[in-house]
Design an enzyme around this catalytic site. Sequence first.
Site, PDB file in Angstrom:
ATOM      1  CG  ASP A  20      -2.719  -3.566   6.993  1.00  0.00           C
ATOM      2  OD1 ASP A  20      -3.396  -4.581   7.225  1.00  0.00           O
ATOM      3  OD2 ASP A  20      -1.886  -3.092   7.784  1.00  0.00           O
ATOM      4  CG  HIS A 164      -6.608  -0.492   4.517  1.00  0.00           C
ATOM      5  ND1 HIS A 164      -7.629  -0.548   5.435  1.00  0.00           N
ATOM      6  CD2 HIS A 164      -6.166  -1.754   4.342  1.00  0.00           C
ATOM      7  CE1 HIS A 164      -7.804  -1.817   5.803  1.00  0.00           C
ATOM      8  NE2 HIS A 164      -6.927  -2.565   5.156  1.00  0.00           N
TER       9      HIS A 164
HETATM   10 ZN    ZN Z   1      -4.277  -5.979   3.236  1.00  0.00          ZN
END
Ligand code: ZN
Length: 224
Positions: A20, A164
């Site tokens: 993400d 991430h």
């Molecule tokens: Zn996020």
Amino acid sequence: MTGAANDTPQEVPRISLTFDDGPHPIWTPRVLGALQRAETRATFFVVAPLARRFPRLISEILRYGHGVEFHCTEHVRHTEQSREEVEADVRDGLRELRRQGVCPRFWRPPWGVLAPFTAEITCAFGLELALWTEGTHDWRGDPASEMLERVGPELRPGSIVLMHDGIGPGALRSGCGETVALVEGLVERIRFLGCEPGPLDATLTVGTSPTSEAFSEQERPVGT
Ligand SMILES: [Zn+2]
């Protein structure tokens, strides 16, 4: 639907790798390099303004056969926005991705937080919600070895791992080096379990994406 063509027989149990808060000019290419070395593919939930700023990274992600799906335009919890604001966020974000030839199938709302109206908006835009089952907490800056130790025992067929490749608003770190370092060990562990890592859409058949049972990173009940 975008995403990776998959040549692994379906009977091999799968575990999804998801990233993400990107694309990021430094960390996304390094994550792509780590995935290539591990000979696997993943799904990237992108932030629309970053996709607009770094369109070459979006093409790069697609070129390596990874999936590009929608995260958000503004990284704000749905519970802190009105329904109209979230609808505008999705409309603007999808418009930007479609402008780059990307038609997302999956949507992962920011922070994984859902408001009472999120499911209806999901349907209205023809998307599927996709949260996660294993959060690595990489945004905290934990060392890769610690993350692997924590997440490894939790992995099972159908797991969806959250990492991430960008520095989101909640990040307590300034770089994603430990996420890059985690990829190879994580893939090794997944294959050791007899599973195959891959992008989300290789794991989920249409309409089976996890929703309420997958807790957001901040809201996971203590001790579970
Ligand atoms: Zn996020």
